[in-house]
Each structure stands twice: as C-alpha cells, then as structure tokens.
Design an enzyme around this catalytic site. Structure first.
Site, PDB file in Angstrom:
ATOM      1  N   ASN A   7      37.333  47.397  46.578  1.00  0.00           N
ATOM      2  CA  ASN A   7      38.281  48.376  46.043  1.00  0.00           C
ATOM      3  C   ASN A   7      37.822  48.780  44.630  1.00  0.00           C
ATOM      4  O   ASN A   7      37.710  47.932  43.745  1.00  0.00           O
ATOM      5  CB  ASN A   7      39.672  47.727  46.001  1.00  0.00           C
ATOM      6  CG  ASN A   7      40.732  48.689  45.507  1.00  0.00           C
ATOM      7  OD1 ASN A   7      40.541  49.394  44.531  1.00  0.00           O
ATOM      8  ND2 ASN A   7      41.867  48.713  46.170  1.00  0.00           N
ATOM      9  N   HIS A  10      39.985  50.194  39.972  1.00  0.00           N
ATOM     10  CA  HIS A  10      39.973  49.842  38.544  1.00  0.00           C
ATOM     11  C   HIS A  10      38.919  50.628  37.769  1.00  0.00           C
ATOM     12  O   HIS A  10      39.064  50.842  36.566  1.00  0.00           O
ATOM     13  CB  HIS A  10      39.681  48.347  38.367  1.00  0.00           C
ATOM     14  CG  HIS A  10      40.882  47.470  38.556  1.00  0.00           C
ATOM     15  ND1 HIS A  10      42.099  47.926  38.983  1.00  0.00           N
ATOM     16  CD2 HIS A  10      41.030  46.130  38.367  1.00  0.00           C
ATOM     17  CE1 HIS A  10      42.946  46.912  39.044  1.00  0.00           C
ATOM     18  NE2 HIS A  10      42.321  45.810  38.681  1.00  0.00           N
ATOM     19  N   HIS A  43      42.859  53.536  46.642  1.00  0.00           N
ATOM     20  CA  HIS A  43      44.292  53.800  46.824  1.00  0.00           C
ATOM     21  C   HIS A  43      44.616  55.096  46.106  1.00  0.00           C
ATOM     22  O   HIS A  43      44.548  55.167  44.882  1.00  0.00           O
ATOM     23  CB  HIS A  43      45.090  52.624  46.236  1.00  0.00           C
ATOM     24  CG  HIS A  43      46.567  52.719  46.456  1.00  0.00           C
ATOM     25  ND1 HIS A  43      47.425  51.703  46.127  1.00  0.00           N
ATOM     26  CD2 HIS A  43      47.347  53.705  46.967  1.00  0.00           C
ATOM     27  CE1 HIS A  43      48.666  52.048  46.430  1.00  0.00           C
ATOM     28  NE2 HIS A  43      48.642  53.266  46.928  1.00  0.00           N
ATOM     29  N   ARG A  45      47.291  57.087  44.881  1.00  0.00           N
ATOM     30  CA  ARG A  45      48.728  56.931  44.618  1.00  0.00           C
ATOM     31  C   ARG A  45      49.366  58.291  44.405  1.00  0.00           C
ATOM     32  O   ARG A  45      48.711  59.245  43.967  1.00  0.00           O
ATOM     33  CB  ARG A  45      48.944  56.050  43.380  1.00  0.00           C
ATOM     34  CG  ARG A  45      48.425  54.626  43.546  1.00  0.00           C
ATOM     35  CD  ARG A  45      48.813  53.784  42.343  1.00  0.00           C
ATOM     36  NE  ARG A  45      50.228  53.514  42.314  1.00  0.00           N
ATOM     37  CZ  ARG A  45      50.775  52.354  42.683  1.00  0.00           C
ATOM     38  NH1 ARG A  45      50.040  51.347  43.054  1.00  0.00           N
ATOM     39  NH2 ARG A  45      52.077  52.199  42.644  1.00  0.00           N
ATOM     40  N   ARG A  49      47.477  57.901  39.278  1.00  0.00           N
ATOM     41  CA  ARG A  49      47.199  57.213  38.007  1.00  0.00           C
ATOM     42  C   ARG A  49      45.749  56.755  37.890  1.00  0.00           C
ATOM     43  O   ARG A  49      45.249  56.569  36.801  1.00  0.00           O
ATOM     44  CB  ARG A  49      48.141  56.042  37.807  1.00  0.00           C
ATOM     45  CG  ARG A  49      47.888  54.872  38.732  1.00  0.00           C
ATOM     46  CD  ARG A  49      48.660  53.661  38.290  1.00  0.00           C
ATOM     47  NE  ARG A  49      50.065  53.782  38.603  1.00  0.00           N
ATOM     48  CZ  ARG A  49      50.831  52.724  38.924  1.00  0.00           C
ATOM     49  NH1 ARG A  49      50.314  51.518  38.921  1.00  0.00           N
ATOM     50  NH2 ARG A  49      52.096  52.876  39.220  1.00  0.00           N
ATOM     51  N   GLU A  70      43.818  53.675  51.094  1.00  0.00           N
ATOM     52  CA  GLU A  70      45.163  53.102  51.053  1.00  0.00           C
ATOM     53  C   GLU A  70      46.126  54.194  50.622  1.00  0.00           C
ATOM     54  O   GLU A  70      45.849  54.919  49.657  1.00  0.00           O
ATOM     55  CB  GLU A  70      45.235  51.964  50.031  1.00  0.00           C
ATOM     56  CG  GLU A  70      44.438  50.747  50.407  1.00  0.00           C
ATOM     57  CD  GLU A  70      44.495  49.705  49.293  1.00  0.00           C
ATOM     58  OE1 GLU A  70      45.137  49.929  48.257  1.00  0.00           O
ATOM     59  OE2 GLU A  70      43.874  48.666  49.473  1.00  0.00           O
ATOM     60  N   THR A 101      50.257  46.980  44.049  1.00  0.00           N
ATOM     61  CA  THR A 101      51.120  46.913  45.228  1.00  0.00           C
ATOM     62  C   THR A 101      51.866  45.583  45.254  1.00  0.00           C
ATOM     63  O   THR A 101      51.254  44.518  45.180  1.00  0.00           O
ATOM     64  CB  THR A 101      50.264  47.052  46.503  1.00  0.00           C
ATOM     65  OG1 THR A 101      49.391  48.163  46.325  1.00  0.00           O
ATOM     66  CG2 THR A 101      51.125  47.276  47.718  1.00  0.00           C
ATOM     67  N   GLU A 151      46.660  44.259  57.645  1.00  0.00           N
ATOM     68  CA  GLU A 151      46.084  43.535  56.512  1.00  0.00           C
ATOM     69  C   GLU A 151      47.169  42.605  55.981  1.00  0.00           C
ATOM     70  O   GLU A 151      48.213  43.060  55.505  1.00  0.00           O
ATOM     71  CB  GLU A 151      45.634  44.520  55.420  1.00  0.00           C
ATOM     72  CG  GLU A 151      45.065  43.816  54.197  1.00  0.00           C
ATOM     73  CD  GLU A 151      44.488  44.774  53.166  1.00  0.00           C
ATOM     74  OE1 GLU A 151      44.009  45.868  53.540  1.00  0.00           O
ATOM     75  OE2 GLU A 151      44.526  44.432  51.970  1.00  0.00           O
ATOM     76  N   HIS A 191      44.414  41.168  48.575  1.00  0.00           N
ATOM     77  CA  HIS A 191      45.268  41.142  47.377  1.00  0.00           C
ATOM     78  C   HIS A 191      45.157  39.776  46.707  1.00  0.00           C
ATOM     79  O   HIS A 191      45.447  38.760  47.315  1.00  0.00           O
ATOM     80  CB  HIS A 191      46.733  41.444  47.685  1.00  0.00           C
ATOM     81  CG  HIS A 191      47.364  42.245  46.588  1.00  0.00           C
ATOM     82  ND1 HIS A 191      47.693  41.701  45.379  1.00  0.00           N
ATOM     83  CD2 HIS A 191      47.674  43.566  46.488  1.00  0.00           C
ATOM     84  CE1 HIS A 191      48.190  42.633  44.597  1.00  0.00           C
ATOM     85  NE2 HIS A 191      48.180  43.783  45.248  1.00  0.00           N
TER      86      HIS A 191
HETATM   87  N1  PXP Z   1      44.695  45.381  49.663  1.00  0.00           N
HETATM   88  C1  PXP Z   1      45.703  46.218  49.305  1.00  0.00           C
HETATM   89  C2  PXP Z   1      46.551  46.793  50.383  1.00  0.00           C
HETATM   90  C3  PXP Z   1      45.926  46.560  47.959  1.00  0.00           C
HETATM   91  O1  PXP Z   1      46.929  47.398  47.633  1.00  0.00           O
HETATM   92  C4  PXP Z   1      45.067  46.022  46.973  1.00  0.00           C
HETATM   93  C5  PXP Z   1      45.255  46.399  45.536  1.00  0.00           C
HETATM   94  O2  PXP Z   1      44.995  47.746  45.364  1.00  0.00           O
HETATM   95  C6  PXP Z   1      44.021  45.177  47.391  1.00  0.00           C
HETATM   96  C7  PXP Z   1      43.887  44.850  48.742  1.00  0.00           C
HETATM   97  C8  PXP Z   1      43.078  44.556  46.413  1.00  0.00           C
HETATM   98  O3  PXP Z   1      43.779  43.662  45.612  1.00  0.00           O
HETATM   99  P1  PXP Z   1      43.052  43.000  44.343  1.00  0.00           P
HETATM  100  O4  PXP Z   1      42.789  44.134  43.383  1.00  0.00           O
HETATM  101  O5  PXP Z   1      44.065  42.030  43.834  1.00  0.00           O
HETATM  102  O6  PXP Z   1      41.797  42.375  44.838  1.00  0.00           O
END
Ligand code: PXP
Length: 238
Positions: A7, A10, A43, A45, A49, A70, A101, A151, A191
């Site tokens: 992901n 960031h 993601h 949003r 953001r 996402e 999330t 997931e 997550h």
């Molecule tokens: N899976 C989902 C559905 C999420 O919303 C996120 C955060 O955007 C992640 C995985 C990744 O989480 P983390 O950034 O804590 O690794």
C-alpha cells in the site's frame, strides 16, 4: 504462499503535505514491484487526502502487477472504478475524521448495499474483496454478497502488546480463516502488519494475500522502497 500487496498511500500523504508533485506514489509502486511486490494497493478516499484520481489512473496504466483499489461504498468512486477497471477492489468502511480505516466493513448490517456494489464492480470485470472483522457473522454475510474474497482485519492483532493477547488474536484470525475457506472465499488479511508480526499471519492456512502499507513505507524512508519490500517479501515467503 501469500502474495504481498504494497500500500503506497503514505507516499501520497507526504506529497499532499506540500501539495507538491513529489514523492510520487507511482514511482514508489514501480520500486515496490522491483522489490518483489505482487500487487499495489491504494485507497482513494472520498476527501482525497492522499491518493488522487490521477494516481489511480496512472497506476492502472503502468502497474505490471495486480492493482487493488480500496474504496468505500460510494457511487462517485464506484463509477471511477468501473471506468478504470483495476484488477481488484477491496470495499472498506470510511469515516471522514479517522486517521486510518477503523474496523471492518459491516457487511452483516447492510447486506443489500454491499451486494449492489459487489455486483456493479463485478459487472465491470473487477474481482471484489471485502475488508471485514474476523467474525463468523461477517464472513457468512460476505459469502452471501457473491464477493470473491475477504480481507480479515488484523488491526487488533497488530496492536496487541503482550504475547498472550497477540496469540489470542492470532487464534481468532486462524479460526476465521477456516470459515473463510469453508465458505469458498479467497483469504486476504491486512492492517497493522509489520516486520515483527507478519510471519504467523502469513502462515495461516490458505492465506493468499497480505496488504501492508505503514511498516513498509516507514522502513522505505530509511533503506529505500525496493529493499523495504524485498525484506517483507522474504519474511512472507520464508
Ligand atoms: N488493508 C486495508 C483494507 C487498509 O485500509 C489498510 C490501510 O490503508 C491496509 C490494509 C494497510 O494497513 P497498514 O498501513 O497498517 O499496513
């Protein structure tokens, strides 16, 4: 063996801090691919953001591995998804004020709405995964929607500090994983996973995909994206 979805939200967060052009999450995605990522996750949003529409569009054109978008159950984003057709969409809950999330999508509480979005996305040729808490009621409801995958939310496992609490969360995830497989859904998790806690989750029977953002980007700031992804991939495939 579980695949790694990286992901890159960031990276876009740092860019948006200055409303600048860099760092570009598209470059980060390319480096993640070179480090061994099996997928790229973003993601989009409602408040835009971090990830922007342009990012999803360019990633769709340039990513060579699976693109996993996402999104919340919102018409505007669903239309964009159906137009850009990423290989996979993961439906997530979304609150404007949250930092990230919080909790899984309440599929059991709104089966009709979720099913409508699943169908709309599948009609566009997109594989749909539902981000849910590791609860039997949510897994049963997810299977009823016709989605291909779920997931499991690993946030509580990730936050557990003492080993007993972490073990209890792992048992919960493993049991939920069994129900997911029995329901003939594809098993994903994500997550709060990091270099210290990922291995037991990657070892859950039938685990197909792990989506990881924060810990990889945090490490990438120190050692570079390619190496950070390679290190995580090594842990998952070990
Ligand atoms: N899976 C989902 C559905 C999420 O919303 C996120 C955060 O955007 C992640 C995985 C990744 O989480 P983390 O950034 O804590 O690794």
């Amino acid at each position: 063996m579980a695949e790694l979805g990286v992901n890159v939200d960031h990276v876009a967060t740092v860019r948006q801090a200055r409303r600048a052009a860099e760092p570009d999450p598209v470059w980060a995605a390319a480096l993640a691919e070179l480090g061994g990522a099996d997928g790229i996750t973003v993601h989009l949003r409602e408040d835009r953001r971090h990830i922007q529409d342009r990012d999803v569009q360019v990633l769709r054109e340039t990513t060579r591995v699976k693109l996993n978008l996402e999104m919340a159950c919102v018409d505007e984003i669903a239309e964009l998804a159906c137009r850009l057709r990423p290989q996979q969409v993961t439906l997530v809950p979304e609150k404007r004020e949250e930092i990230t999330t919080e909790g899984g999508l309440d599929v059991a509480g709104q089966p009709g709405t979720v099913t409508d979005y699943v169908r709309k996305l599948q009609d566009a040729g997109i594989v749909v995964s539902l981000f849910i808490d590791a609860e039997a009621s949510q897994i049963e409801a997810a299977a009823e929607t016709g989605a291909e995958a779920v997931e499991l939310h690993t946030g509580q496992y990730g936050e557990a500090v003492d080993p007993a609490a972490q073990e209890a969360e792992l048992v919960k995830l493993s049991s939920a994983g069994r129900l997911v497989r029995q329901a003939e859904l594809v098993l994903h998790a994500g997550h709060g996973l990091n270099y210290q806690n990922v291995c037991p989750v990657a070892s859950i029977e039938g685990m197909c995909e792990l989506n990881i953002g924060h810990s990889i980007v945090a490490r990438a700031v120190m050692v570079g994206m390619q190496q950070a992804v390679r290190e995580m991939k090594d842990l998952i495939t070990r």
